[in-house]
Design a protein around this motif. Structure first.
Motif, PDB file in Angstrom:
ATOM      1  N   THR A  18       0.821  -1.220   0.000  1.00 12.92           N
ATOM      2  CA  THR A  18       0.000   0.000   0.000  1.00 12.92           C
ATOM      3  C   THR A  18       0.850   1.263   0.000  1.00 12.92           C
ATOM      4  O   THR A  18       0.340   2.362   0.179  1.00 12.92           O
ATOM      5  CB  THR A  18      -0.937   0.008   1.231  1.00 12.92           C
ATOM      6  N   GLY A  19       2.186   1.091  -0.160  1.00 15.17           N
ATOM      7  CA  GLY A  19       3.001   2.298  -0.236  1.00 15.17           C
ATOM      8  C   GLY A  19       4.359   2.197   0.423  1.00 15.17           C
ATOM      9  O   GLY A  19       5.144   3.147   0.398  1.00 15.17           O
ATOM     10  N   LEU A  20       4.666   1.050   1.014  1.00 15.03           N
ATOM     11  CA  LEU A  20       5.999   0.858   1.592  1.00 15.03           C
ATOM     12  C   LEU A  20       6.997   0.490   0.492  1.00 15.03           C
ATOM     13  O   LEU A  20       8.198   0.704   0.622  1.00 15.03           O
ATOM     14  CB  LEU A  20       5.920  -0.228   2.671  1.00 15.03           C
ATOM     15  N   PRO A  60       2.083  -5.349  -5.690  1.00 14.50           N
ATOM     16  CA  PRO A  60       1.712  -4.029  -6.226  1.00 14.50           C
ATOM     17  C   PRO A  60       0.232  -4.005  -6.619  1.00 14.50           C
ATOM     18  O   PRO A  60      -0.314  -5.033  -7.048  1.00 14.50           O
ATOM     19  CB  PRO A  60       2.590  -3.884  -7.468  1.00 14.50           C
ATOM     20  N   ALA A  61      -0.395  -2.852  -6.486  1.00 14.02           N
ATOM     21  CA  ALA A  61      -1.843  -2.743  -6.714  1.00 14.02           C
ATOM     22  C   ALA A  61      -2.264  -3.255  -8.086  1.00 14.02           C
ATOM     23  O   ALA A  61      -3.318  -3.868  -8.230  1.00 14.02           O
ATOM     24  CB  ALA A  61      -2.283  -1.291  -6.523  1.00 14.02           C
ATOM     25  N   SER A  79      -1.163  -5.667   5.186  1.00 14.61           N
ATOM     26  CA  SER A  79      -0.181  -4.749   4.636  1.00 14.61           C
ATOM     27  C   SER A  79       0.650  -4.182   5.781  1.00 14.61           C
ATOM     28  O   SER A  79       0.422  -4.525   6.947  1.00 14.61           O
ATOM     29  CB  SER A  79      -0.877  -3.624   3.847  1.00 14.61           C
ATOM     30  N   HIS A  80       1.623  -3.354   5.464  1.00 16.02           N
ATOM     31  CA  HIS A  80       2.532  -2.822   6.488  1.00 16.02           C
ATOM     32  C   HIS A  80       2.723  -1.326   6.242  1.00 16.02           C
ATOM     33  O   HIS A  80       2.812  -0.882   5.101  1.00 16.02           O
ATOM     34  CB  HIS A  80       3.868  -3.572   6.384  1.00 16.02           C
ATOM     35  N   GLN A  86      -2.167   5.013   2.809  1.00 19.63           N
ATOM     36  CA  GLN A  86      -2.007   3.547   2.830  1.00 19.63           C
ATOM     37  C   GLN A  86      -3.308   2.873   3.273  1.00 19.63           C
ATOM     38  O   GLN A  86      -3.685   1.826   2.730  1.00 19.63           O
ATOM     39  CB  GLN A  86      -0.848   3.152   3.750  1.00 19.63           C
ATOM     40  N   ALA A  87      -3.975   3.471   4.243  1.00 14.65           N
ATOM     41  CA  ALA A  87      -5.228   2.885   4.738  1.00 14.65           C
ATOM     42  C   ALA A  87      -6.273   2.832   3.627  1.00 14.65           C
ATOM     43  O   ALA A  87      -7.020   1.859   3.493  1.00 14.65           O
ATOM     44  CB  ALA A  87      -5.747   3.690   5.931  1.00 14.65           C
TER      45      ALA A  87
END
Ligand SMILES: *Cc1c(COP(=O)(O)O)cnc(C)c1O
Length: 381
Positions: free
Chosen positions: A135-137, A143-144, A170-171, A186-187
């Motif tokens: 989600t962005g780390l 990957p999306a 996710s992290h 990220q959420a």
């Protein structure tokens, strides 16, 4: 002097503190309806994975998490039967033993998902799988743009009976920076990935929160939280207030030799410190080979004979020297390099601040071949 034997280089691990911290964190999670997975990767952040795992489960942790399959299997071999997740693989890793030992596996790609399903089929088992979305780390995680294909394949494998999708997870990248805009971003991506999994017919739980998010973002607790560092009593968000955590690791040694030197004598390699007074010196038999950063030379102190005293001259591989002024200290006297800080001794967080790193790195790097670990329980009656 205490009645205990004099240690050369010992990590005192307080399982009472671990249990206390797990109770604090799981109460926090429970208040938003979430269960608690205690993270014991990297040998329990240097504290001993099996020791921490047992203490955490006693204190009510629901499950455990580690990075590698080997780490998970070591816990199983040590008698841990609780649910256990691992998520980081090397190319050649064999999933079959993990599936056979009821170790839950994360999948970040179709390739690993297929290998897990094949291992389950081979063993005649149903693998329990957590699908990880990036989600962005931008580290581990799918990957999306590849996520829809991953959830489709996972739904198919579930229908075939080879695996059960337990969770979408996710992290977070910046959970320790309160109000960081990436957290909500990220959420939001996490929510979208979950909806796609649901649309594919999966019925997973969700987990996202590390220690910092457990303590600061109840809205992100979802079904399960994954605290690591806070379990060990080190606070990732001290700016957020006092979370009543108790550091579980104390690094201690004892005085090996004392001597009095005259003013004008210099101490240790390079003679970087010269006494401007006659001084009683205490030799402490730990050095950078035992985890004392050499970069702390000239700017660290230890707790010895009732107070903080400066370490003078360079930290060597095996030894360091403490200036005790005119105080009498004795061979065998206990030396605290760091601990919870209750008695005024230095802390792992203080070391980290002084050398420009994080307390995670300090405690995780302490256990070495020459350093012992002694388990104590400050909650024992
Ligand atoms: C290490 C780790 C955690 C725990 O993080 P802390 O900041 O120590 O609480 C949680 N989830 C994952 C995926 C991790 O790698």
């Amino acid at each position: 002097m205490s009645d205990e034997p004099a240690y050369r280089a010992d990590l005192r691990i307080d399982v009472g503190a671990i249990r206390h911290n797990v109770r604090v964190l799981s109460a926090c999670a429970r208040s938003s309806g979430a269960r608690t997975m205690v993270i014991v990767k990297a040998d329990g952040y240097g504290h001993g994975a099996l020791t921490v795992a047992s203490a955490a489960l006693e204190a009510g942790a629901d499950c455990l998490g580690v990075a590698s399959i080997d780490e998970a299997r070591q816990l199983r071999a040590g008698g841990i039967t609780a649910p256990l997740l691992c998520w980081l693989y090397a190319e050649g890793d064999d999933f079959a033993p993990a599936v056979a030992e009821d170790i839950e596996l994360s999948a970040s790609s179709q390739a690993s998902l297929h290998r897990i399903a094949a291992a389950a089929e081979q063993r005649g088992r149903v693998a329990r799988v957590h699908l990880k979305i990036d989600t962005g780390l931008c580290r581990n995680g799918c990957p999306a743009e590849l996520w829809p294909a991953l959830v489709e394949d996972a739904a198919k494998a579930e229908a075939d009976g080879h695996l059960e999708v337990v969770a979408v997870w996710s992290h977070l990248a910046c959970a320790d920076e309160l109000e960081h805009p990436s957290i909500d971003r990220q959420a939001e991506r996490f929510h979208r990935a979950y909806e796609q999994a649901r649309a594919a017919g999966l019925r997973p739980i969700r987990h996202l929160a590390n220690s910092a998010a457990v303590l600061t973002r109840p809205d992100l607790h979802f079904d399960l939280v994954r605290p690591g560092i806070a379990v060990y009593g080190l606070d990732p968000v001290p700016q957020h207030g006092n979370h009543e955590l108790r550091p579980a690791m104390t690094f201690r040694s004892s005085v090996a030799l004392t001597k009095r030197i005259a003013a004008g004598e210099s101490v240790s390699y390079g003679q970087t410190w010269t006494a401007d007074h006659p001084a009683n010196l205490a030799l402490v038999p730990v050095g950078y080979a035992d985890g004392v950063p050499r970069t702390l030379s000239g700017r660290m102190s230890v707790w010895l004979a009732g107070k903080r005293r400066p370490v003078v001259g360079r930290v060597c591989m095996d030894q360091l020297v403490v200036d005790c002024g005119d105080d009498e200290v004795r061979e065998g006297d206990e030396v605290l390099l760091f601990g919870p800080g209750d008695r005024g001794e230095p802390t792992a967080a203080g070391w980290a601040e002084d050398i420009g790193t994080i307390h995670y790195e300090i405690v995780t790097g302490m256990y070495r071949p020459r350093v012992t670990r002694t388990v104590v329980d400050t909650e024992a009656p």
